[in-house]
Write an enzyme that holds these catalytic residues in place. Structure first.
Site, mmCIF file in Angstrom:
data_model
loop_
_atom_site.group_PDB
_atom_site.id
_atom_site.type_symbol
_atom_site.label_atom_id
_atom_site.label_comp_id
_atom_site.label_asym_id
_atom_site.label_seq_id
_atom_site.Cartn_x
_atom_site.Cartn_y
_atom_site.Cartn_z
ATOM 1 N N CYS A 1 0.869 -1.187 0.000
ATOM 2 C CA CYS A 1 0.000 0.000 0.000
ATOM 3 C C CYS A 1 0.903 1.233 0.000
ATOM 4 O O CYS A 1 2.094 1.118 -0.320
ATOM 5 C CB CYS A 1 -0.990 -0.020 1.165
ATOM 6 S SG CYS A 1 -0.260 0.040 2.808
ATOM 7 N N ARG B 1 -3.365 -0.547 5.467
ATOM 8 C CA ARG B 1 -3.963 -1.639 4.702
ATOM 9 C C ARG B 1 -3.064 -2.856 4.526
ATOM 10 O O ARG B 1 -3.492 -3.998 4.820
ATOM 11 C CB ARG B 1 -4.416 -1.118 3.322
ATOM 12 C CG ARG B 1 -5.569 -0.141 3.394
ATOM 13 C CD ARG B 1 -5.753 0.607 2.085
ATOM 14 N NE ARG B 1 -4.621 1.507 1.819
ATOM 15 C CZ ARG B 1 -4.466 2.218 0.716
ATOM 16 N NH1 ARG B 1 -5.361 2.135 -0.248
ATOM 17 N NH2 ARG B 1 -3.418 3.013 0.578
ATOM 18 N N ASP C 1 -8.290 3.938 1.301
ATOM 19 C CA ASP C 1 -7.278 4.274 2.304
ATOM 20 C C ASP C 1 -7.982 4.808 3.558
ATOM 21 O O ASP C 1 -8.629 5.858 3.507
ATOM 22 C CB ASP C 1 -6.349 5.340 1.714
ATOM 23 C CG ASP C 1 -5.182 5.636 2.624
ATOM 24 O OD1 ASP C 1 -5.218 5.201 3.791
ATOM 25 O OD2 ASP C 1 -4.238 6.300 2.162
HETATM 26 P P1 4NP Z 1 -1.820 2.879 4.013
HETATM 27 O O1 4NP Z 1 -2.398 4.267 4.565
HETATM 28 O O2 4NP Z 1 -1.285 3.163 2.636
HETATM 29 O O3 4NP Z 1 -2.997 1.977 3.993
HETATM 30 O O4 4NP Z 1 -0.753 2.450 4.996
HETATM 31 C C1 4NP Z 1 -1.615 5.424 4.629
HETATM 32 C C2 4NP Z 1 -0.855 5.669 5.758
HETATM 33 C C3 4NP Z 1 -0.088 6.818 5.856
HETATM 34 C C4 4NP Z 1 -0.085 7.712 4.792
HETATM 35 C C5 4NP Z 1 -0.845 7.455 3.661
HETATM 36 C C6 4NP Z 1 -1.599 6.312 3.580
HETATM 37 N N1 4NP Z 1 0.674 8.904 4.884
HETATM 38 O O5 4NP Z 1 0.588 9.729 3.962
HETATM 39 O O6 4NP Z 1 1.439 9.072 5.845
#
Ligand code: 4NP
Length: 157
Positions: A9, A15, A123
């Site tokens: 991800c 995720r 997300d």
């Molecule tokens: P993930 O969610 O891709 O599902 O882990 C996110 C976690 C952090 C960030 C973006 C998406 N961020 O920009 O820090």
């Protein structure tokens, strides 16, 4: 050599850690190694988001020992299957693929449930706990299909 499956991800804290924990819980450890990574560097070395840890825990899965890592192009060689959570992850990962064979390893995870529909796992980072629970449900269903497929695919090896 175990079959290696990578979940990807953006942040590797919401995720893909859930996807890793769920799929790992459905496959025998001697034969399958499940891992995760993010295309963004912000959370490298960090444990998953507390809300992912809680959602997993409520479902009997522990992901608190995972540590964020950055997706690298060498992973195309290292892993047999690479599942991405959304279309943006797909584009980011595909853009790093060295050749066609590497690209063939990459699949949008919800395409396992809705082939060809290109559905994203949303997300939940800017959302609330219930969004993480919804993500868990989607990944649980997708990982059920993946586990069945992998066990069948590699049953003769
Ligand atoms: P993930 O969610 O891709 O599902 O882990 C996110 C976690 C952090 C960030 C973006 C998406 N961020 O920009 O820090």
């Amino acid at each position: 050599m175990p079959i290696k499956i990578l979940m990807v991800c953006l942040g590797n804290i919401c995720r893909s850690p859930l996807a890793e924990g769920i799929l790992a819980s459905k496959l025998p450890k001697e034969k399958f190694f499940v891992d995760s990574a993010g295309t963004g560097h912000w959370h490298v070395g960090n444990p998953p988001d507390k809300r992912s840890i809680l959602t997993a825990e409520k479902n009997g899965i522990s992901i608190s020992n995972q540590k964020g890592k950055l997706f690298k192009s060498s992973f195309f060689k290292e892993y047999d299957h690479i599942y991405v959570m959304d279309n943006s992850n797909y584009d980011d990962v595909i853009s790093m693929a060295p050749n066609e064979e590497a690209k063939q390893k990459v699949m949008l995870i919800l395409d396992e449930l809705f082939p060809g529909e290109n559905v994203d796992v949303p997300d939940p980072y800017h959302g609330i706990q219930s969004n993480f629970d919804q993500v868990f449900e989607m990944l649980e269903e997708a990982c059920d299909t993946i586990a069945t497929k992998m066990l069948k695919k590699y049953s003769e090896e």
